[in-house]
Design an enzyme around this catalytic site. Structure first.
Site, PDB file in Angstrom:
ATOM      1  N   HIS A  39       0.847  -1.183   0.000  1.00  0.00           N
ATOM      2  CA  HIS A  39       0.000   0.000   0.000  1.00  0.00           C
ATOM      3  C   HIS A  39       0.886   1.237   0.000  1.00  0.00           C
ATOM      4  CE1 HIS A  39       0.433  -0.826   4.470  1.00  0.00           C
ATOM      5  NE2 HIS A  39       0.943   0.378   4.353  1.00  0.00           N
TER       6      HIS A  39
HETATM    7  P1  TYD Z   1      -1.794  -3.193   7.432  1.00  0.00           P
HETATM    8  O1  TYD Z   1      -1.425  -1.750   7.578  1.00  0.00           O
HETATM    9  O2  TYD Z   1      -2.443  -3.604   6.168  1.00  0.00           O
HETATM   10  O3  TYD Z   1      -0.519  -4.111   7.707  1.00  0.00           O
HETATM   11  P2  TYD Z   1       0.856  -4.226   6.917  1.00  0.00           P
HETATM   12  O4  TYD Z   1       1.106  -2.955   6.192  1.00  0.00           O
HETATM   13  O5  TYD Z   1       1.855  -4.494   7.970  1.00  0.00           O
HETATM   14  O6  TYD Z   1       0.759  -5.378   6.007  1.00  0.00           O
HETATM   15  O7  TYD Z   1      -2.684  -3.568   8.670  1.00  0.00           O
HETATM   16  C1  TYD Z   1      -3.112  -4.887   8.946  1.00  0.00           C
HETATM   17  C2  TYD Z   1      -4.357  -4.804   9.789  1.00  0.00           C
HETATM   18  O8  TYD Z   1      -4.067  -4.197  11.050  1.00  0.00           O
HETATM   19  C3  TYD Z   1      -5.449  -3.972   9.151  1.00  0.00           C
HETATM   20  O9  TYD Z   1      -6.682  -4.618   9.430  1.00  0.00           O
HETATM   21  C4  TYD Z   1      -5.398  -2.662   9.878  1.00  0.00           C
HETATM   22  C5  TYD Z   1      -4.860  -3.037  11.245  1.00  0.00           C
HETATM   23  N1  TYD Z   1      -4.031  -1.969  11.842  1.00  0.00           N
HETATM   24  C6  TYD Z   1      -4.494  -1.281  12.945  1.00  0.00           C
HETATM   25  O10 TYD Z   1      -5.604  -1.520  13.446  1.00  0.00           O
HETATM   26  N2  TYD Z   1      -3.704  -0.316  13.495  1.00  0.00           N
HETATM   27  C7  TYD Z   1      -2.490  -0.009  12.992  1.00  0.00           C
HETATM   28  O11 TYD Z   1      -1.799   0.899  13.511  1.00  0.00           O
HETATM   29  C8  TYD Z   1      -2.023  -0.716  11.832  1.00  0.00           C
HETATM   30  C9  TYD Z   1      -0.671  -0.410  11.223  1.00  0.00           C
HETATM   31  C10 TYD Z   1      -2.825  -1.692  11.301  1.00  0.00           C
END
Ligand code: TYD
Length: 145
Positions: free
Chosen positions: A52
Site C-alpha cells: 500500500h
Molecule cells: P496493514 O497496515 O495492512 O498491515 P501491513 O502494512 O503491515 O501489512 O494492517 C493490517 C491490519 O491491522 C489492518 O486490518 C489494519 C490493522 N491496523 C491497525 O488496526 N492499526 C495499525 O496501527 C495498523 C498499522 C494496522
C-alpha cells in the site's frame, strides 16, 4: 508531499553492559511528531506485508531484531529495495510511495514510528489507484539518501 526515502544511522551509546539507542521526536533522527508506534513480529519469510501507499503518513522503519527487505515503488517506473538488518539504522518513508515489506528473517521485529494515528482513509491499497495518484500529482519530486 515530496516523495522521500532517507536512511538514518543512529548514534549508539554502548559499553561493556550492552548498547542503547535513544530516538527523540523532532530531532535530526525523527523528523516528525510520533503519534503511533507499532511493530511487526512472528512474520513468515515468504510473507509480503504492506502493499500500500499512504497519502499523508510519515513513517520511520527500524528492524530492531533480525532483517527484512523494504521494497519502495515511486509509481513512475523507479523502484528501490532497502535491506534493514541492524537496529542502529532507520528508513524514513514520506509521500506517495508504494511499499512492500518482505524476506523477514526468523525472529525479525520491524518497529514503525508513525506521524499519525491509524486511519484507513490515509491508505491507498490498490496499485492502480496509487499509479493514478502519482500521475495526477506529478508535481511530486523525489529525494533519496
Ligand atoms: P496493514 O497496515 O495492512 O498491515 P501491513 O502494512 O503491515 O501489512 O494492517 C493490517 C491490519 O491491522 C489492518 O486490518 C489494519 C490493522 N491496523 C491497525 O488496526 N492499526 C495499525 O496501527 C495498523 C498499522 C494496522
Amino acid at each position: 508531499m515530496l516523495q522521500t526515502i532517507k536512511r538514518y544511522q543512529f548514534k549508539t551509546i554502548g559499553d561493556t553492559r550492552g548498547k542503547l539507542i535513544a530516538l527523540e521526536m523532532f530531532s535530526a533522527q525523527v523528523p516528525f511528531d510520533v503519534k503511533r508506534v507499532y511493530y511487526l513480529f512472528d512474520t513468515q519469510f515468504g510473507a509480503v506485508r504492506g502493499k500500500h501507499a499512504h497519502k499523508q503518513l510519515k513513517q520511520l522503519l527500524i528492524c530492531v531484531s533480525g532483517s527484512c527487505l523494504i521494497h519502495c515503488d515511486f509509481g513512475d517506473g523507479r523502484k528501490m529495495d532497502y535491506i534493514l538488518d541492524t537496529p542502529d539504522q532507520g528508513l524514513l518513508i514520506e509521500g506517495l510511495v508504494w511499499r512492500e515489506m518482505k524476506l523477514f528473517s526468523k525472529g525479525a521485529v520491524l518497529l514503525v514510528l508513525a506521524s499519525d494515528h491509524y486511519d484507513e482513509a490515509d491508505y491507498i491499497r490498490k496499485y492502480g489507484s496509487f499509479l493514478e495518484e502519482v500521475k495526477n500529482g506529478k508535481r511530486n519530486s523525489t529525494s533519496f539518501s
